[in-house]
Design a protein around this motif. Structure first.
Motif, PDB file in Angstrom:
ATOM      1  N   ILE A  46     -17.771 -43.620  27.265  1.00  0.00           N
ATOM      2  CA  ILE A  46     -16.794 -44.572  27.809  1.00  0.00           C
ATOM      3  C   ILE A  46     -15.922 -43.868  28.865  1.00  0.00           C
ATOM      4  O   ILE A  46     -15.742 -44.367  29.975  1.00  0.00           O
ATOM      5  N   GLN A  47     -15.423 -42.681  28.508  1.00  0.00           N
ATOM      6  CA  GLN A  47     -14.581 -41.940  29.464  1.00  0.00           C
ATOM      7  C   GLN A  47     -15.381 -41.573  30.705  1.00  0.00           C
ATOM      8  O   GLN A  47     -14.888 -41.637  31.826  1.00  0.00           O
ATOM      9  N   ASP A  48     -16.630 -41.188  30.485  1.00  0.00           N
ATOM     10  CA  ASP A  48     -17.463 -40.776  31.607  1.00  0.00           C
ATOM     11  C   ASP A  48     -17.742 -41.948  32.543  1.00  0.00           C
ATOM     12  O   ASP A  48     -17.744 -41.791  33.761  1.00  0.00           O
ATOM     13  N   GLN A  49     -17.970 -43.123  31.967  1.00  0.00           N
ATOM     14  CA  GLN A  49     -18.205 -44.305  32.807  1.00  0.00           C
ATOM     15  C   GLN A  49     -16.952 -44.658  33.602  1.00  0.00           C
ATOM     16  O   GLN A  49     -17.035 -45.049  34.765  1.00  0.00           O
ATOM     17  N   LEU A  50     -15.786 -44.499  32.960  1.00  0.00           N
ATOM     18  CA  LEU A  50     -14.535 -44.755  33.689  1.00  0.00           C
ATOM     19  C   LEU A  50     -14.370 -43.723  34.805  1.00  0.00           C
ATOM     20  O   LEU A  50     -13.927 -44.041  35.906  1.00  0.00           O
ATOM     21  N   PHE A  51     -14.765 -42.487  34.508  1.00  0.00           N
ATOM     22  CA  PHE A  51     -14.697 -41.448  35.549  1.00  0.00           C
ATOM     23  C   PHE A  51     -15.647 -41.779  36.697  1.00  0.00           C
ATOM     24  O   PHE A  51     -15.285 -41.648  37.874  1.00  0.00           O
ATOM     25  N   LEU A  52     -16.855 -42.203  36.357  1.00  0.00           N
ATOM     26  CA  LEU A  52     -17.838 -42.501  37.408  1.00  0.00           C
ATOM     27  C   LEU A  52     -17.385 -43.666  38.290  1.00  0.00           C
ATOM     28  O   LEU A  52     -17.634 -43.670  39.499  1.00  0.00           O
TER      29      LEU A  52
END
Ligand SMILES: Cc1ncc(C[n+]2csc(CCO)c2C)c(N)n1
Length: 222
Positions: A46-52
């Motif tokens: 989830i955090q990674d998708q928000l980062f992307l």
């Protein structure tokens, strides 16, 4: 006499000990061992998708200010890993996995950022907001290249014969293809800085190392 590396490639060399720390994080080590708890993987994704999503906006801003067609093409090419064009839904395995876990990414926004993700994004935002082309360019590299470095190490150490679901997930970043993409991006960035005679700019190296450290803190937060 051996010539000392300069420019972006020298920054990569100096950042490797920091990337090594990311590799040593519990989270990556558990991916490698295949022992990672699925709930933690979901939190990370989830955090990674928000980062992307934030990355796509940085690249978009950099494109809006890009002086040449070649620069435009560079930024655009770094975006290709946001979606997986190899499957029908055009979802990446990350998005597919999250959906299977009942997570709807539309329910998430800036308010759901964990502190480490927030800091990483904020640092990149402030660099991009500064509007200096070289700084923007340099700030994107640790994100792109550290993933190749870290997951290459994982692939070298993971026991793939033991059906490690995580190694299988993350293998995208350890492919020859991604490695070559990173090399192409680095060659481009290296020449980009040389053309602007910004090779020895201390400030650029500090940006590179700062973003690298924030990425390590990101890994260590899971
Ligand atoms: C925290 C975090 N840092 C780096 C990457 C890797 N990454 C950043 S942008 C990009 C290309 C998108 O097409 C890739 C692979 C990530 N996923 N999450």
């Amino acid at each position: 006499m051996t010539q000392e590396r300069q420019g972006l490639l020298a920054m990569v060399e100096r950042a490797k000990p920091i990337w090594q720390e990311s590799y040593q994080s519990n989270f990556i080590q558990e991916i490698q061992a295949g022992s990672l708890d699925q709930g933690r993987l979901v939190n990370y994704l989830i955090q990674d998708q928000l980062f992307l999503a934030a990355y796509a906006r940085f690249a978009g801003q950099a494109m809006a200010l890009a002086p040449t067609m070649e620069d435009l093409r560079f930024y655009y090419s770094t975006l290709s890993y946001l979606a997986d064009t190899g499957n029908d839904s055009a979802d990446s395995w990350q998005q597919q996995f999250l959906r299977e876990q009942g997570v709807n990414l539309d329910d998430y926004d800036q308010e759901n950022l964990k502190p480490a993700t927030k800091e990483l994004i904020a640092a990149m935002q402030s660099i991009v907001a500064g509007g200096r082309a070289e700084e923007m360019m340099v700030s994107l590299f640790p994100c792109l290249v550290s993933y190749s470095y870290i997951f290459q190490l994982v692939a070298d150490h993971a026991d793939l014969s033991a059906e490690n679901i995580y190694a299988d997930f993350f293998k995208d970043y350890a492919t020859k293809e991604y490695q070559l993409a990173c090399q192409r991006w680095l060659t481009y960035g290296q020449q980009y800085l040389e053309k602007r005679q910004a090779v020895d700019d201390y400030k650029l190296e500090n940006i590179f190392l700062r973003v690298s450290r924030l990425e390590t803190l990101f890994w260590q937060s899971f």
